[in-house]
Design a protein around this motif. Structure first.
Motif, short mmCIF file in Angstrom:
data_model
loop_
_atom_site.label_atom_id
_atom_site.label_comp_id
_atom_site.label_asym_id
_atom_site.label_seq_id
_atom_site.Cartn_x
_atom_site.Cartn_y
_atom_site.Cartn_z
N ARG A 1 0.82 -1.21 0.00
CA ARG A 1 0.00 0.00 0.00
C ARG A 1 0.85 1.26 0.00
O ARG A 1 0.53 2.24 -0.64
CB ARG A 1 -0.91 0.01 1.23
CG ARG A 1 -2.08 -0.93 1.10
CD ARG A 1 -2.97 -0.77 2.29
NE ARG A 1 -2.16 -1.13 3.47
CZ ARG A 1 -2.60 -1.87 4.47
NH1 ARG A 1 -3.82 -2.30 4.47
NH2 ARG A 1 -1.81 -2.18 5.47
N VAL A 2 1.97 1.24 0.72
CA VAL A 2 2.78 2.44 0.88
C VAL A 2 3.74 2.62 -0.29
O VAL A 2 3.88 3.74 -0.81
CB VAL A 2 3.56 2.37 2.22
CG1 VAL A 2 4.51 3.55 2.36
CG2 VAL A 2 2.61 2.32 3.39
N VAL A 3 4.43 1.57 -0.70
CA VAL A 3 5.44 1.65 -1.74
C VAL A 3 5.13 0.59 -2.81
O VAL A 3 5.74 -0.47 -2.84
CB VAL A 3 6.86 1.40 -1.16
CG1 VAL A 3 7.92 1.66 -2.21
CG2 VAL A 3 7.11 2.22 0.07
N PRO A 4 4.16 0.83 -3.70
CA PRO A 4 3.84 -0.18 -4.70
C PRO A 4 5.01 -0.40 -5.67
O PRO A 4 5.68 0.54 -6.08
CB PRO A 4 2.63 0.39 -5.42
CG PRO A 4 2.44 1.77 -4.94
CD PRO A 4 3.34 2.01 -3.79
N GLN A 5 5.24 -1.66 -6.00
CA GLN A 5 6.32 -2.04 -6.92
C GLN A 5 5.75 -2.99 -7.97
O GLN A 5 4.60 -3.42 -7.91
CB GLN A 5 7.44 -2.75 -6.16
CG GLN A 5 8.19 -1.89 -5.18
CD GLN A 5 9.10 -0.88 -5.87
OE1 GLN A 5 9.66 -1.16 -6.91
NE2 GLN A 5 9.20 0.29 -5.28
N SER A 6 6.58 -3.36 -8.93
CA SER A 6 6.14 -4.29 -9.97
C SER A 6 6.10 -5.73 -9.44
O SER A 6 5.46 -6.60 -10.04
CB SER A 6 7.08 -4.21 -11.18
OG SER A 6 8.39 -4.54 -10.78
N PHE A 7 6.78 -5.99 -8.34
CA PHE A 7 6.75 -7.32 -7.73
C PHE A 7 5.87 -7.29 -6.48
O PHE A 7 5.48 -6.22 -6.02
CB PHE A 7 8.17 -7.80 -7.38
CG PHE A 7 8.89 -6.92 -6.42
CD1 PHE A 7 8.78 -7.13 -5.04
CD2 PHE A 7 9.70 -5.89 -6.85
CE1 PHE A 7 9.44 -6.32 -4.14
CE2 PHE A 7 10.37 -5.07 -5.96
CZ PHE A 7 10.24 -5.29 -4.60
N SER A 8 5.58 -8.44 -5.96
CA SER A 8 4.72 -8.53 -4.78
C SER A 8 5.56 -8.52 -3.51
O SER A 8 6.35 -9.44 -3.26
CB SER A 8 3.90 -9.83 -4.86
OG SER A 8 3.19 -10.02 -3.67
N TRP A 9 5.39 -7.48 -2.70
CA TRP A 9 6.10 -7.40 -1.44
C TRP A 9 5.76 -8.56 -0.50
O TRP A 9 6.66 -9.13 0.12
CB TRP A 9 5.79 -6.09 -0.73
CG TRP A 9 6.57 -4.92 -1.23
CD1 TRP A 9 6.09 -3.88 -1.97
CD2 TRP A 9 7.95 -4.65 -1.03
NE1 TRP A 9 7.09 -2.97 -2.24
CE2 TRP A 9 8.25 -3.44 -1.67
CE3 TRP A 9 8.97 -5.32 -0.37
CZ2 TRP A 9 9.52 -2.88 -1.66
CZ3 TRP A 9 10.23 -4.77 -0.35
CH2 TRP A 9 10.50 -3.56 -0.99
N PRO A 10 4.48 -8.93 -0.36
CA PRO A 10 4.17 -10.02 0.58
C PRO A 10 4.87 -11.34 0.22
O PRO A 10 5.39 -12.02 1.11
CB PRO A 10 2.65 -10.17 0.51
CG PRO A 10 2.17 -8.84 0.07
CD PRO A 10 3.23 -8.31 -0.85
N ILE A 11 4.88 -11.68 -1.05
CA ILE A 11 5.53 -12.94 -1.44
C ILE A 11 7.02 -12.90 -1.15
O ILE A 11 7.60 -13.84 -0.62
CB ILE A 11 5.25 -13.26 -2.93
CG1 ILE A 11 3.77 -13.57 -3.10
CG2 ILE A 11 6.10 -14.43 -3.39
CD1 ILE A 11 3.35 -13.75 -4.54
N ALA A 12 7.65 -11.77 -1.49
CA ALA A 12 9.08 -11.63 -1.25
C ALA A 12 9.41 -11.72 0.24
O ALA A 12 10.36 -12.40 0.64
CB ALA A 12 9.58 -10.32 -1.83
N LEU A 13 8.60 -11.05 1.06
CA LEU A 13 8.90 -11.05 2.48
C LEU A 13 8.47 -12.34 3.18
O LEU A 13 9.04 -12.71 4.21
CB LEU A 13 8.27 -9.82 3.15
CG LEU A 13 8.90 -8.49 2.71
CD1 LEU A 13 8.20 -7.32 3.38
CD2 LEU A 13 10.38 -8.47 3.00
N ILE A 14 7.48 -13.04 2.64
CA ILE A 14 7.15 -14.36 3.17
C ILE A 14 8.33 -15.31 2.94
O ILE A 14 8.73 -16.05 3.84
CB ILE A 14 5.86 -14.91 2.53
CG1 ILE A 14 4.64 -14.20 3.10
CG2 ILE A 14 5.74 -16.42 2.75
CD1 ILE A 14 3.34 -14.54 2.39
N LEU A 15 8.89 -15.28 1.74
CA LEU A 15 10.06 -16.13 1.46
C LEU A 15 11.23 -15.74 2.35
O LEU A 15 11.96 -16.60 2.86
CB LEU A 15 10.43 -16.04 -0.01
CG LEU A 15 9.44 -16.66 -0.98
CD1 LEU A 15 9.86 -16.40 -2.42
CD2 LEU A 15 9.32 -18.15 -0.73
N GLY A 16 11.42 -14.43 2.53
CA GLY A 16 12.48 -13.98 3.42
C GLY A 16 12.25 -14.43 4.86
O GLY A 16 13.19 -14.82 5.56
#
Length: 93
Positions: A59-74
């Motif tokens: 919501r705050v910093v939209p990107q072309s990739f999905s933040w939740p998926i990246a941070l779940i993997l992290g």
């Protein structure tokens, strides 16, 4: 006199058995469940925290990739490293 000797012999045998058990403790099934719980929480908390942080970042910093998926993997990677470290420490004891 024999009663006193019998009582002291019984106490001595009991104390010897207690010392033997303390020297070689046996692991119970409940301690195994405790290990599963610690390992599970050490992986689950960073994973769920990464998901929530990722949803907020979407919501705050939209990107072309999905933040939740990246941070779940992290979170899974960080949690696995914490669990591995915890297992390594408990194995030495």
């Amino acid at each position: 006199m024999t009663e006193k000797n019998d009582a002291s012999a019984t106490i001595r045998r009991h104390a010897e058995r207690m010392q033997q058990k303390r020297k070689a403790p046996k692991y119970s099934p409940l301690s195994g469940l405790g290990v599963f719980g610690v390992i599970g929480w050490s992986v689950a908390i960073p994973t769920v925290g990464g998901a929530f942080l990722g949803m907020w970042l979407d919501r705050v910093v939209p990107q072309s990739f999905s933040w939740p998926i990246a941070l779940i993997l992290g979170g899974v990677v960080v949690g696995a490293m914490v669990a591995w470290n915890w297992i390594d420490k408990t194995r030495d004891k």
